[in-house]
Design a protein around this motif. Structure first.
Motif, PDB file in Angstrom:
ATOM      1  N   SER A  99      -6.500  -4.048  -0.753  1.00  0.00           N
ATOM      2  CA  SER A  99      -5.408  -3.127  -1.060  1.00  0.00           C
ATOM      3  C   SER A  99      -5.867  -1.680  -0.939  1.00  0.00           C
ATOM      4  CB  SER A  99      -4.883  -3.370  -2.484  1.00  0.00           C
ATOM      5  OG  SER A  99      -5.888  -3.068  -3.440  1.00  0.00           O
ATOM      6  N   GLU A 100      -4.910  -0.802  -0.668  1.00  0.00           N
ATOM      7  CA  GLU A 100      -5.133   0.639  -0.632  1.00  0.00           C
ATOM      8  C   GLU A 100      -4.144   1.278  -1.586  1.00  0.00           C
ATOM      9  OE1 GLU A 100      -4.825   2.283   3.281  1.00  0.00           O
ATOM     10  OE2 GLU A 100      -6.827   3.138   3.176  1.00  0.00           O
ATOM     11  N   THR A 101      -4.639   1.980  -2.595  1.00  0.00           N
ATOM     12  CA  THR A 101      -3.775   2.574  -3.612  1.00  0.00           C
ATOM     13  C   THR A 101      -3.655   4.074  -3.380  1.00  0.00           C
ATOM     14  OG1 THR A 101      -4.460   0.902  -5.222  1.00  0.00           O
ATOM     15  CG2 THR A 101      -3.397   2.885  -6.086  1.00  0.00           C
ATOM     16  N   LEU A 102      -2.428   4.557  -3.296  1.00  0.00           N
ATOM     17  CA  LEU A 102      -2.175   5.984  -3.118  1.00  0.00           C
ATOM     18  C   LEU A 102      -2.439   6.704  -4.431  1.00  0.00           C
ATOM     19  CD1 LEU A 102      -1.063   8.272  -1.283  1.00  0.00           C
ATOM     20  CD2 LEU A 102       1.214   7.717  -2.188  1.00  0.00           C
ATOM     21  N   CYS A 103      -3.178   7.807  -4.369  1.00  0.00           N
ATOM     22  CA  CYS A 103      -3.559   8.569  -5.570  1.00  0.00           C
ATOM     23  C   CYS A 103      -3.164  10.037  -5.396  1.00  0.00           C
ATOM     24  CB  CYS A 103      -5.058   8.444  -5.825  1.00  0.00           C
ATOM     25  SG  CYS A 103      -5.623   6.762  -6.125  1.00  0.00           S
ATOM     26  N   PRO A 104      -1.946  10.400  -5.798  1.00  0.00           N
ATOM     27  CA  PRO A 104      -1.518  11.795  -5.649  1.00  0.00           C
ATOM     28  C   PRO A 104      -2.317  12.779  -6.506  1.00  0.00           C
ATOM     29  CG  PRO A 104       0.359  10.319  -5.957  1.00  0.00           C
ATOM     30  CD  PRO A 104      -0.868   9.535  -6.286  1.00  0.00           C
TER      31      PRO A 104
END
Length: 291
Positions: free
Chosen positions: A186-191
């Motif tokens: 998985s790739e988690t978006l981290c704003p």
């Protein structure tokens, strides 16, 4: 540890941890001493030279500034980077890398990854302000930065996703260009910085641990924490500038350039894993020179 410096793209640092309280009570003495910034001596005569040598009194900040901080700037200049920690059980890898519970630590005890995360987002904010302030009259030069994280561990030759336990079929493959690809993770978006640190905390809590003679909660797996930074530049013209340009040319030029780079943090307790060395840069409709 990898670094961008002159013609050398791999640098090695050694760190000597202080004696544990239990070791002091048992009357143990350190047989390793750091004699200068690059050399340590084992026993009386066996000297070893590295790019950096850190003793028990060197701080987390000193190690980070010397070995990792330059990689954050290089990341935004178009380089990939890897920070690789290797050592036996209870050598101090978890403490140095910063994958332990951060709430229990003083600010000066923060490890490499939390410090790198803070500097990464500070650099993003500074670059966005710079692009905004540097816009020329009649146009707007925008920089969009996206940060994503992947966190895996390798335990008993199996790859586990530490951020999504439902993903079970994760494999390493090689594409037709010889690039190593991690498929299925998985790739988690981290704003925000807090989002990325939350992923670090969640994933670290899910790692396999076990009791050893030297550590009651020793990490028993290799772990890879990969932060991928995507930079996109757009040049948009104002309404007035568009009218002026359209009077001379049939179309308004709007270009987009995308640059993807990653910094990878690896902590190992043994051999058998090769870090990713090749990544792909994509350029979409770029009318300007990009690197």
């Amino acid at each position: 540890m990898s670094a961008i410096s002159g013609e050398v793209n791999v640098r090695v640092a050694v760190r000597v941890r202080p004696l544990l309280p239990r070791e002091k009570l048992e009357g143990e003495e350190s047989c390793v001493r750091v004699v200068d910034q690059c050399q340590l001596v084992i026993g009386r005569e066996r000297a070893f030279t590295f790019d950096h040598a850190f003793g028990a009194r060197n701080t987390q900040q000193e190690l980070y500034n010397a070995c990792v901080r330059p990689l954050i700037d290089a990341l935004f200049e178009g380089y990939n980077a890897t920070v690789f920690a290797y050592g036996q059980t209870s050598a101090g890898k978890t403490y140095t890398m910063g994958t332990c519970n951060q709430e229990d630590l003083l600010p000066e005890e923060r490890g490499v990854i939390p410090r790198a995360v803070a500097d990464l987002y500070a650099t993003v904010r500074a670059k966005q302000r710079q692009h905004s302030a540097g816009s020329v009259a009649g146009s707007r030069h925008e920089l969009r930065v996206t940060v994503k994280v992947t966190y895996i561990e390798i335990y008993r030759e199996e790859i586990r996703d530490l951020l999504d336990s439902d993903r079970t079929d994760i494999r390493l493959r090689e594409d037709d260009q010889g690039n190593t690809i991690l498929c299925g993770a998985s790739e988690t978006l981290c704003p925000t910085e807090d989002d990325l640190l939350a992923c670090l905390e969640t994933g670290s809590a899910a790692r396999v641990t076990g009791a050893t003679q030297m550590n009651e909660a020793s990490s028993r797996s290799h772990c890879v924490f990969c932060v991928t930074v995507t930079q996109e530049w757009t040049d948009k013209l104002s309404a007035g500038a568009q009218q002026q340009l359209q009077s001379a040319t049939p179309a308004v030029r709007v270009w987009l350039c995308q640059l993807i780079r990653a910094i990878i943090f690896i902590a190992m307790i043994g051999t058998g894993f090769q870090p990713v060395e090749k990544w792909t840069v994509t350029k979409k409709g770029c009318g300007h020179s990009c690197s």
